[in-house]
Design an enzyme around this catalytic site. Structure first.
Site, PDB file in Angstrom:
ATOM      1  N   CYS A   9      43.788  37.010  33.926  1.00  0.00           N
ATOM      2  CA  CYS A   9      43.122  38.439  34.475  1.00  0.00           C
ATOM      3  C   CYS A   9      42.116  39.407  34.163  1.00  0.00           C
ATOM      4  O   CYS A   9      41.291  38.588  33.172  1.00  0.00           O
ATOM      5  CB  CYS A   9      44.671  38.917  34.822  1.00  0.00           C
ATOM      6  SG  CYS A   9      46.000  40.245  33.528  1.00  0.00           S
ATOM      7  N   CYS A  83      45.241  37.285  38.676  1.00  0.00           N
ATOM      8  CA  CYS A  83      45.067  38.064  39.295  1.00  0.00           C
ATOM      9  C   CYS A  83      43.619  37.985  41.356  1.00  0.00           C
ATOM     10  O   CYS A  83      44.804  37.033  41.554  1.00  0.00           O
ATOM     11  CB  CYS A  83      43.609  38.477  38.875  1.00  0.00           C
ATOM     12  SG  CYS A  83      42.316  37.560  39.000  1.00  0.00           S
ATOM     13  N   CYS A  91      36.198  33.461  36.521  1.00  0.00           N
ATOM     14  CA  CYS A  91      36.566  32.785  34.787  1.00  0.00           C
ATOM     15  C   CYS A  91      35.851  31.727  35.018  1.00  0.00           C
ATOM     16  O   CYS A  91      35.606  31.114  35.536  1.00  0.00           O
ATOM     17  CB  CYS A  91      37.993  32.722  35.113  1.00  0.00           C
ATOM     18  SG  CYS A  91      38.743  31.982  34.170  1.00  0.00           S
TER      19      CYS A  91
END
Length: 148
Positions: A9, A83, A91
């Site tokens: 996250c 998230c 990411c």
């Protein structure tokens, strides 16, 4: 052989910490779990409180950077973002990763109100994450390539 799962996250201060803790608690037979953040922050004390209510103490956990793990060449069978979608796109792709999943949960740091109202909102997110982890474990048991 246990499967390696990374939860990601933004700050590694709430949602990913809860997901990691629940997977360790309920799926330890099948999975190794870690968590990290895109911009590591400080562990959310409200999350520590509501996890203690579940009998899980994460008070000594440290936040860490997903990019540090990436640079170390860590291998994960699955990377699960917890998230919002725009943040999840930031990411990195880990070498050898077989699954990338996106689970969207409200950020407990966005809650306002009295302490009890903030804790109540955090409990809701905690319970949503717990339910999703339990579902993930059950689904994984049915897939022979996930757990062996």
């Amino acid at each position: 052989m246990k499967q390696n799962v990374l939860f990601v996250c933004i700050h590694n201060s709430a949602r990913s910490q809860m997901a990691e803790a629940f997977l360790k608690e309920f799926g330890n037979e099948y999975f190794e779990a870690e968590s990290a953040g895109l911009e590591p922050g400080t562990l959310n004390p409200n999350v520590v409180t509501v996890m203690k209510e579940e009998g899980i103490d994460i008070s000594q956990k440290q936040t860490q950077s997903v990019f540090d793990l990436f640079k170390k060449g860590k291998f994960y069978n699955a990377v699960i973002t917890v998230c919002d979608g725009a943040s999840a796109e930031r990411c990195p792709i880990f070498p050898g990763m077989s699954k990338k999943l996106a689970w969207s949960f409200t950020d407990p740091s966005s809650f306002s109100g009295t302490t009890e109202e903030i804790l109540e909102g955090t409990r809701i997110v905690r319970d949503e994450i717990k339910a999703k982890i339990l579902e993930f474990i059950e689904e994984a048991k049915e897939l022979p390539y996930w757990v062996s």
